[in-house]
Design a protein around this motif. Sequence first.
Motif, PDB file in Angstrom:
ATOM      1  N   UNK A 100     -63.006  -5.205 -11.132  1.00  0.00           N
ATOM      2  CA  UNK A 100     -62.936  -5.150 -12.502  1.00  0.00           C
ATOM      3  C   UNK A 100     -63.685  -5.244 -13.458  1.00  0.00           C
ATOM      4  N   UNK A 101     -64.766  -5.130 -14.108  1.00  0.00           N
ATOM      5  CA  UNK A 101     -65.322  -4.922 -14.697  1.00  0.00           C
ATOM      6  C   UNK A 101     -66.356  -3.922 -14.850  1.00  0.00           C
ATOM      7  N   UNK A 102     -66.438  -3.659 -13.039  1.00  0.00           N
ATOM      8  CA  UNK A 102     -67.440  -2.629 -12.708  1.00  0.00           C
ATOM      9  C   UNK A 102     -66.100  -1.371 -13.109  1.00  0.00           C
ATOM     10  N   UNK A 103     -65.200  -1.446 -12.844  1.00  0.00           N
ATOM     11  CA  UNK A 103     -64.438  -0.012 -12.734  1.00  0.00           C
ATOM     12  C   UNK A 103     -64.477   0.269 -14.178  1.00  0.00           C
ATOM     13  N   UNK A 104     -64.274  -0.687 -14.844  1.00  0.00           N
ATOM     14  CA  UNK A 104     -64.388  -0.718 -16.597  1.00  0.00           C
ATOM     15  C   UNK A 104     -65.338  -0.242 -17.103  1.00  0.00           C
ATOM     16  N   UNK A 105     -66.447  -0.328 -16.462  1.00  0.00           N
ATOM     17  CA  UNK A 105     -67.500   0.195 -17.437  1.00  0.00           C
ATOM     18  C   UNK A 105     -67.637   2.209 -16.691  1.00  0.00           C
ATOM     19  N   UNK A 106     -66.702   2.020 -15.895  1.00  0.00           N
ATOM     20  CA  UNK A 106     -66.731   3.698 -15.579  1.00  0.00           C
ATOM     21  C   UNK A 106     -66.751   4.195 -16.385  1.00  0.00           C
ATOM     22  N   UNK A 111     -62.367   8.167 -17.942  1.00  0.00           N
ATOM     23  CA  UNK A 111     -63.070   7.133 -17.937  1.00  0.00           C
ATOM     24  C   UNK A 111     -62.729   6.229 -17.786  1.00  0.00           C
ATOM     25  N   UNK A 112     -62.640   5.143 -19.011  1.00  0.00           N
ATOM     26  CA  UNK A 112     -63.149   3.454 -18.347  1.00  0.00           C
ATOM     27  C   UNK A 112     -61.047   3.364 -17.256  1.00  0.00           C
ATOM     28  N   UNK A 147     -62.318  -8.573 -19.766  1.00  0.00           N
ATOM     29  CA  UNK A 147     -61.734  -7.343 -18.965  1.00  0.00           C
ATOM     30  C   UNK A 147     -61.185  -6.040 -19.257  1.00  0.00           C
ATOM     31  N   UNK A 148     -60.922  -6.281 -20.297  1.00  0.00           N
ATOM     32  CA  UNK A 148     -59.591  -5.812 -20.657  1.00  0.00           C
ATOM     33  C   UNK A 148     -60.968  -4.745 -22.030  1.00  0.00           C
TER      34      UNK A 148
END
Length: 736
Positions: A100-106, A111-112, A147-148
């Motif tokens: 999830x952290x990787x998707x949050x850095x997109x 965007x994220x 995460x958010x």
Amino acid sequence: MREELGFDELLDDGGLIARLLGRTAAGRKRELLYGPDLPVVLLVGGPGMGKGRLLRCVRDRFGPRVPVAYLDCALSDCREQAEQRPGSRSDVTEALRLIALQYGDWAGDGGKIAVPRLYAGLAAVAASDRLAHAAPLVDEVGRLESLLPPKSFWRGVLMGAANNYLGFLGGLVTTPLAGPFINALLDGLFARLSPEGRSALTQGYGDYPGAGGNPQAGLRSLGGDFQQGGEARRIAEGFLFRALRQDIDAAYSSVRGRLSRVGRPALLLDHADNSLGRRLLKPALEDRERGHHDRLVVFATARREDGGRFLHRAGGPAAETARWEPFTGALPDWSRPPGGVPDHAPLWRGVLLVRMPVLTRDQQKAELSRLRGGQEQPDTAVRLRIHSGVHRLSGGRPLFVTRLGEAAAALQFPVPEDCTDWTLLDARVPAGDDDEGRRVADRPVADVLIDELVTWQRPEELPPEHRAHWLDLLTHLSVAHDVECAQTLMRAVQEGRDDQLSAYLIADLMEDSGWPRCPRHFIGDLGLRRLLTRRLHLLRPGGAAWHTDHALLQGHYRDLGNDHPDPLFRTAGAHRMHHLLASDGADLVTRYLAGTFLTRPLTDWCEELLSIADAALIGVADDRYAHALGEIHVHGDTRRRLIDRLLHAVWLTEDRTQPLDETVPGALRGPLRGLSEELARIADEAVRDQGPEGADVARAAEGAALLVRMAREWGDRAEDKQPLQRCGCTEHIGFG
């Protein structure tokens, strides 16, 4: 290693990966392949086939175009993090958090990707530890804050609920309060939820078993199931992965997502046939079987050709799994087979197996030339020998090709005859980093490959007490053939140990590690067997371990008696002669073959000869060409001299450590025709003694005709550079 080596057609604009993701590596849009029911794509192939390298190529080339998360399920990071707080973490929850952290850095189009559903579930798990005190519970929930995105509604709600309750707990920090804490957390959350937020959680956790559509009850049950452990925890973990996939779908289906996001996101799971990978894949496959479709493209790796035993309940039909090999033309036409019953359907129904491609001869040659770079090219004869040796040893495995090419680039051969497989394996690989970022020292390429293919890739189910000597066991097994032969070695090698590994279990572990089986060799890959043979010979000074193992097996088959049936060699006597040839040379073997020439049916005699001669020659001067051409005097009659020549010619052909000289086909045909003439002479003598109808006449005449046919067939196979006896681990050799 060139990262995209062998993957050109997989990674190109019209390839499987671009069509699944809907974007090319350059960012152009592509028509989506499949959907809405997507398969999990399992990249299958044994060690050194480039599975992890392909995932890294997908991450690096497509990652800037679509959201991509990567996880190596073999690393211990998730397990070590979970062990710090076993009441509120597991390796699966840690893996989901990292993904999830990787998707949050997109940072690309759209965007994220926010993960509020996953966040709510992980917060419920973090707050449910019955044995934890107030402050650790709050800290554990606070750990999930990353995460958010900053200033998000969800972060304010959840963290606000936790912080408001912290004051109440301040005077009770010595009391375990999981029950009231999770209740307060969820009460605070749902009191502040918007209708859209409540709807999002209802769609997810309202479906949790026993929730009855109530998301608050679902989250509370999820936390309780996690604490219960066992199957209940696995259900909770699977639901958390579903929540993550729902978050990803929501990011694409929102108004902003429909306008800004193109293609599909990807999840890359390396070593997914390990425990962690199986616990992620299994619930995802079960969800899709039940109709919970999502747009996440899951690429995972597995070493076994069937994808792994977890796919096939009770040994189900692995042959029915959808399979595809690159470079076969059209893309695979996958769809879920009809008739599945949810909760009872086998997992393979939702899988597409993609077999990792081996390098073609042209690709191997191109890679060897690239690795040589600007250095002066060796003369043609030496270059051809290097190419041939790399092909023999590698079987097209990309890691083998690259490592051997790196070592060969620094070699200088005075004459082509010096370029044997053993010389290549002794060549040194320059210091550098391997595919996994580990530092490789300047040492023989054989040692580097053993580390990369065996030492660093031990089977997951290998008992811990055997991990330290796993490589030594395989080293001794390099001289074994069937399981009986291997078990004889294992009893001797492990004598005195309380815990022993049987050859039967080792064979199973090798298959789970992705190594192929061969009906004629216990180590069923020619390159791996050469690596282990070399190591066995160097294990003790003067090749003592090599000679000891062969002597042990000679004694075993001697005790059985020469005529005892043997499944591979026809007789125990022939099996014993094989190990005698490998260790002590050809003289006694020639005597044995001369003694059985007229007492065995000639078909059986020829098969025994082929099996005997499939023996490695290592550590001594190679005079086989001189013997095969009759240039070395051998004591005995004409028949024995012909058999000696034939044995050495067959030995050269079967123990392929260098390309066959053009004289070998003639060296095979000559003694076979000479022996045929011997039998014809015997038949003529029997006619004079018994008359034309005698049994000896018929047997000798049939034998003479058979040897003429063998001379033609064996000579033709040698001209095509093929082994004389078909074998699973040498079938890639020939016609070049």
